[in-house]
Design a protein around this motif. Structure first.
Motif, PDB file in Angstrom:
ATOM      1  N   PHE A   9      75.800  65.725  41.255  1.00 43.58           N
ATOM      2  CA  PHE A   9      74.632  65.279  41.997  1.00 43.58           C
ATOM      3  C   PHE A   9      73.705  66.458  42.225  1.00 43.58           C
ATOM      4  O   PHE A   9      74.149  67.604  42.291  1.00 43.58           O
ATOM      5  CB  PHE A   9      75.044  64.721  43.375  1.00 43.58           C
ATOM      6  CG  PHE A   9      75.931  63.527  43.307  1.00 43.58           C
ATOM      7  CD1 PHE A   9      75.406  62.254  43.151  1.00 43.58           C
ATOM      8  CD2 PHE A   9      77.314  63.662  43.393  1.00 43.58           C
ATOM      9  CE1 PHE A   9      76.223  61.141  43.083  1.00 43.58           C
ATOM     10  CE2 PHE A   9      78.147  62.558  43.327  1.00 43.58           C
ATOM     11  CZ  PHE A   9      77.597  61.289  43.170  1.00 43.58           C
ATOM     12  N   SER A  10      72.431  66.168  42.411  1.00 41.90           N
ATOM     13  CA  SER A  10      71.501  67.240  42.772  1.00 41.90           C
ATOM     14  C   SER A  10      71.871  67.734  44.170  1.00 41.90           C
ATOM     15  O   SER A  10      72.496  67.011  44.956  1.00 41.90           O
ATOM     16  CB  SER A  10      70.058  66.726  42.756  1.00 41.90           C
ATOM     17  OG  SER A  10      69.851  65.822  43.835  1.00 41.90           O
ATOM     18  N   GLU A  15      73.375  66.629  49.807  1.00 42.58           N
ATOM     19  CA  GLU A  15      73.146  66.959  51.211  1.00 42.58           C
ATOM     20  C   GLU A  15      72.788  65.713  52.014  1.00 42.58           C
ATOM     21  O   GLU A  15      73.279  65.519  53.122  1.00 42.58           O
ATOM     22  CB  GLU A  15      72.050  68.024  51.363  1.00 42.58           C
ATOM     23  CG  GLU A  15      72.567  69.429  51.356  1.00 42.58           C
ATOM     24  CD  GLU A  15      73.783  69.639  52.243  1.00 42.58           C
ATOM     25  OE1 GLU A  15      73.725  69.340  53.463  1.00 42.58           O
ATOM     26  OE2 GLU A  15      74.815  70.094  51.732  1.00 42.58           O
ATOM     27  N   GLU A  16      71.934  64.867  51.450  1.00 43.38           N
ATOM     28  CA  GLU A  16      71.580  63.624  52.138  1.00 43.38           C
ATOM     29  C   GLU A  16      72.805  62.729  52.299  1.00 43.38           C
ATOM     30  O   GLU A  16      73.016  62.130  53.355  1.00 43.38           O
ATOM     31  CB  GLU A  16      70.477  62.888  51.375  1.00 43.38           C
ATOM     32  CG  GLU A  16      69.125  63.550  51.504  1.00 43.38           C
ATOM     33  CD  GLU A  16      68.052  62.834  50.708  1.00 43.38           C
ATOM     34  OE1 GLU A  16      68.311  61.738  50.167  1.00 43.38           O
ATOM     35  OE2 GLU A  16      66.944  63.380  50.628  1.00 43.38           O
ATOM     36  N   ALA A  17      73.618  62.639  51.250  1.00 40.98           N
ATOM     37  CA  ALA A  17      74.824  61.813  51.309  1.00 40.98           C
ATOM     38  C   ALA A  17      75.776  62.341  52.382  1.00 40.98           C
ATOM     39  O   ALA A  17      76.345  61.558  53.146  1.00 40.98           O
ATOM     40  CB  ALA A  17      75.515  61.779  49.952  1.00 40.98           C
ATOM     41  N   ARG A  22      78.295  61.741  57.645  1.00 38.74           N
ATOM     42  CA  ARG A  22      78.602  62.262  58.993  1.00 38.74           C
ATOM     43  C   ARG A  22      78.065  61.323  60.064  1.00 38.74           C
ATOM     44  O   ARG A  22      78.756  61.013  61.029  1.00 38.74           O
ATOM     45  CB  ARG A  22      77.997  63.656  59.178  1.00 38.74           C
ATOM     46  CG  ARG A  22      78.834  64.786  58.659  1.00 38.74           C
ATOM     47  CD  ARG A  22      78.306  66.139  59.138  1.00 38.74           C
ATOM     48  NE  ARG A  22      76.909  66.370  58.791  1.00 38.74           N
ATOM     49  CZ  ARG A  22      76.478  66.926  57.647  1.00 38.74           C
ATOM     50  NH1 ARG A  22      77.349  67.305  56.738  1.00 38.74           N
ATOM     51  NH2 ARG A  22      75.207  67.097  57.434  1.00 38.74           N
ATOM     52  N   ARG A  23      76.812  60.873  59.884  1.00 41.95           N
ATOM     53  CA  ARG A  23      76.189  59.994  60.872  1.00 41.95           C
ATOM     54  C   ARG A  23      76.987  58.704  61.056  1.00 41.95           C
ATOM     55  O   ARG A  23      77.101  58.182  62.154  1.00 41.95           O
ATOM     56  CB  ARG A  23      74.760  59.663  60.422  1.00 41.95           C
ATOM     57  CG  ARG A  23      73.990  58.851  61.443  1.00 41.95           C
ATOM     58  CD  ARG A  23      72.619  58.491  60.977  1.00 41.95           C
ATOM     59  NE  ARG A  23      72.756  57.431  59.987  1.00 41.95           N
ATOM     60  CZ  ARG A  23      71.778  56.982  59.226  1.00 41.95           C
ATOM     61  NH1 ARG A  23      70.598  57.526  59.304  1.00 41.95           N
ATOM     62  NH2 ARG A  23      71.972  56.014  58.382  1.00 41.95           N
ATOM     63  N   TRP A  31      81.783  57.161  52.017  1.00 46.90           N
ATOM     64  CA  TRP A  31      80.372  56.793  52.056  1.00 46.90           C
ATOM     65  C   TRP A  31      79.840  56.530  50.650  1.00 46.90           C
ATOM     66  O   TRP A  31      79.116  55.558  50.427  1.00 46.90           O
ATOM     67  CB  TRP A  31      79.550  57.885  52.745  1.00 46.90           C
ATOM     68  CG  TRP A  31      78.150  57.424  53.003  1.00 46.90           C
ATOM     69  CD1 TRP A  31      77.703  56.738  54.082  1.00 46.90           C
ATOM     70  CD2 TRP A  31      77.040  57.578  52.125  1.00 46.90           C
ATOM     71  NE1 TRP A  31      76.371  56.461  53.946  1.00 46.90           N
ATOM     72  CE2 TRP A  31      75.936  56.962  52.758  1.00 46.90           C
ATOM     73  CE3 TRP A  31      76.855  58.172  50.888  1.00 46.90           C
ATOM     74  CZ2 TRP A  31      74.666  56.931  52.179  1.00 46.90           C
ATOM     75  CZ3 TRP A  31      75.600  58.137  50.309  1.00 46.90           C
ATOM     76  CH2 TRP A  31      74.522  57.522  50.944  1.00 46.90           C
ATOM     77  N   MET A  32      80.204  57.386  49.696  1.00 48.08           N
ATOM     78  CA  MET A  32      79.756  57.209  48.308  1.00 48.08           C
ATOM     79  C   MET A  32      80.340  55.918  47.716  1.00 48.08           C
ATOM     80  O   MET A  32      79.652  55.191  46.998  1.00 48.08           O
ATOM     81  CB  MET A  32      80.151  58.417  47.445  1.00 48.08           C
ATOM     82  CG  MET A  32      79.457  59.692  47.860  1.00 48.08           C
ATOM     83  SD  MET A  32      77.686  59.623  47.617  1.00 48.08           S
ATOM     84  CE  MET A  32      77.571  60.224  45.963  1.00 48.08           C
TER      85      MET A  32
END
Length: 85
Positions: A9-10, A15-17, A22-23, A31-32
């Motif tokens: 991944f970029s 980082e967004e993932a 976490r959120r 999450w993925m």
């Protein structure tokens, strides 16, 4: 069953993932997995909606007509009073 795979991944995407995971209190893997499953379901539902549209079916109109008919029957049977649960 769980399969282990290697993905790339970029930096921005990962980082967004991580932030979203976490959120939501999930591991990055969980999450993925959820994100991939949701994307796959959106693709299936979009294809289904496209096929229904091509077939000329208006399911929303049919559902609304059904709801109207249920309301009319309720009015006749229950005179506008709420049904017993």
């Amino acid at each position: 069953m769980t399969a282990k795979v290697t993905l790339s991944f970029s930096d921005e995407t990962i980082e967004e993932a991580r932030r979203f995971a976490r959120r939501e209190g999930l591991s990055l893997s969980a999450w993925m997995d959820q994100a991939a499953r949701e994307k796959a379901l959106r693709e299936v539902f979009t294809a289904h909606a496209t096929a229904v549209g091509r077939a000329g079916l208006d399911l929303e109109a049919a559902a609304l007509a059904d709801a109207d008919e249920v309301g009319m029957v309720d009015d006749v049977l229950f005179g506008g009073r709420p049904r017993a649960a």
